[in-house]
Design a protein around this motif. Structure first.
Motif, PDB file in Angstrom:
ATOM      1  N   TRP A 181       0.793  -1.234   0.000  1.00  0.00           N
ATOM      2  CA  TRP A 181       0.000   0.000   0.000  1.00  0.00           C
ATOM      3  C   TRP A 181       0.826   1.286   0.000  1.00  0.00           C
ATOM      4  CZ3 TRP A 181      -4.229  -1.633  -1.704  1.00  0.00           C
ATOM      5  CH2 TRP A 181      -4.949  -2.686  -1.142  1.00  0.00           C
ATOM      6  N   ASP A 182       2.136   1.207   0.097  1.00  0.00           N
ATOM      7  CA  ASP A 182       2.932   2.436   0.212  1.00  0.00           C
ATOM      8  C   ASP A 182       2.696   3.379  -0.967  1.00  0.00           C
ATOM      9  OD1 ASP A 182       3.990   1.783   2.605  1.00  0.00           O
ATOM     10  OD2 ASP A 182       6.064   1.597   1.936  1.00  0.00           O
TER      11      ASP A 182
ATOM     12  N   LEU B 145       0.083   5.052  -1.938  1.00  0.00           N
ATOM     13  CA  LEU B 145      -1.194   4.935  -2.657  1.00  0.00           C
ATOM     14  C   LEU B 145      -2.317   5.696  -1.949  1.00  0.00           C
ATOM     15  CD1 LEU B 145      -1.028   1.190  -3.749  1.00  0.00           C
ATOM     16  CD2 LEU B 145      -0.617   3.218  -5.157  1.00  0.00           C
ATOM     17  N   GLU B 146      -1.968   6.794  -1.283  1.00  0.00           N
ATOM     18  CA  GLU B 146      -2.976   7.592  -0.578  1.00  0.00           C
ATOM     19  C   GLU B 146      -4.175   7.906  -1.476  1.00  0.00           C
ATOM     20  OE1 GLU B 146      -1.415  11.108   1.305  1.00  0.00           O
ATOM     21  OE2 GLU B 146      -3.389  12.033   1.446  1.00  0.00           O
ATOM     22  N   SER B 147      -5.357   7.732  -0.916  1.00  0.00           N
ATOM     23  CA  SER B 147      -6.636   8.042  -1.587  1.00  0.00           C
ATOM     24  C   SER B 147      -6.932   7.129  -2.773  1.00  0.00           C
ATOM     25  CB  SER B 147      -6.699   9.517  -2.032  1.00  0.00           C
ATOM     26  OG  SER B 147      -6.572  10.369  -0.916  1.00  0.00           O
ATOM     27  N   LEU B 148      -6.312   5.948  -2.806  1.00  0.00           N
ATOM     28  CA  LEU B 148      -6.609   4.982  -3.873  1.00  0.00           C
ATOM     29  C   LEU B 148      -8.104   4.714  -3.973  1.00  0.00           C
ATOM     30  CD1 LEU B 148      -5.243   2.990  -5.923  1.00  0.00           C
ATOM     31  CD2 LEU B 148      -5.415   1.247  -4.135  1.00  0.00           C
TER      32      LEU B 148
END
Lengths: 215, 215
Positions: free
Chosen positions: A184-185, A187-190
């Motif tokens: 997940w690194d 990937l803010e607001s995926l």
């Protein structure tokens, strides 16, 4: 329309898709096989080995999608072999002479080599290109069928960041690996780009389904 | 036996229990209220504000446990106030003159101050001690009832590492915060010490229940 799909990408509760210390003896590092116990327990996996039995619930339903409708695969260099497999001119992947892909497979690496034709319809192509270009090549090879983005986490992250993934199934296993390679690194607001559905299994695994919103 | 319990600790899919940039105006930083939408939608939360309605499913069932059987709370300094609240001699927490705890509350901070008696049975005590000592004080104050470990993530991690947590409920929300304070860091193999049960909700939240194995 040929979709780019991720299926059965297993991660730990703390987000690691592979452990620390990957090697020829330990393809998933210190994670061992712990991220995939639910998968090898399914009827789908048993049948691949010619074995009877296996689970038949939601874990199996997701597992079966692994082979449905694909005409090509894209994988990262980290999936194709142990660290520095590029130094071994004879390395032909983990999967023996008849690999389970049965389609063209595009291995993304900064050190490409000539294509290798294997038994059973699998051909390994080695490409050093941006995600969109790799996908374009894989789509042509898939001839209208879907393209599997087979992992590992680094290449999945790159294709997510490029906005190229149409569907993603992540299986979250309730263990804490503590170290390794995170999915997940960065990937803010995926979630803005996907509809997300979540279902837990009696095995303890949580299946997360990401379907890309129209773009 | 008085248990140490964590209830309704919300994290993002990438494991952040609070966002980046916490301040007086943004107690959860850039996460805002997004980790708690499922919680404020429950009948339990509505009723606390004297409002009708609210969800009645699995989210509500977990939310209701937040007040059942507690005689004291332990919280970290990061929960009690914005960064550097210790510099403000008049700071008395986020929750106004009648806080929702109604029990002694032990705030773990390296800069303790005299206890503060609030309305409704809440008294804030400020302690600079190891987790086991803080728990001992809280258990005495709880007089046989359970002790709530109220967060934030840093203090929960410390008590988990010390092997002191009997029960933990984590609500995983399908958003990616990308930055903030992680819950799971440094907790490799936590599953060895707990039985873990997982259930997903139609809201998209996954509820993880950790019950300590006999030790």
């Amino acid at each position: 329309m040929s979709a780019l799909r991720v299926n059965n990408l297993a991660i730990s509760l703390d987000g690691f898709a592979t452990g620390d210390g990957q090697s020829l003896e330990a393809p998933f590092g210190h994670a061992g096989e712990r991220l995939h116990e639910w998968y090898v327990s399914t009827r789908f996996f048993h049948a691949q080995d010619g074995l009877p039995g296996g689970t038949l619930g939601v874990d199996n339903a997701f597992a079966e999608q692994h082979e449905q409708g694909f005409g090509a695969e894209i994988m990262g260099a980290g999936k194709f072999g142990p660290p520095n497999w590029q130094d071994d001119p004879d390395w032909k992947g983990w999967w023996g002479p008849n690999p389970p892909f049965h389609t063209p497979v595009f291995v993304v690496t900064h050190r490409p080599r000539p294509s290798i034709e294997m038994d059973g319809g699998t051909t390994y192509h080695f490409v050093d290109a941006a995600p969109s270009e790799v996908l374009e090549q894989a789509r042509q090879a898939a001839d209208g069928a879907d393209v599997r983005l087979g992992g590992g986490p680094t290449v999945v992250r790159e294709f997510l960041t490029a906005g190229l993934v149409d569907y993603m199934h992540v299986a979250q296993v309730p263990i804490l690996l503590g170290r390794g390679v995170r999915l997940w690194d960065g990937l803010e607001s995926l979630e803005d780009a996907f509809d997300i559905e979540v279902v837990s299994s009696p095995s303890g695994v949580t299946h997360l389904t990401f379907v890309a919103k129209p773009r």
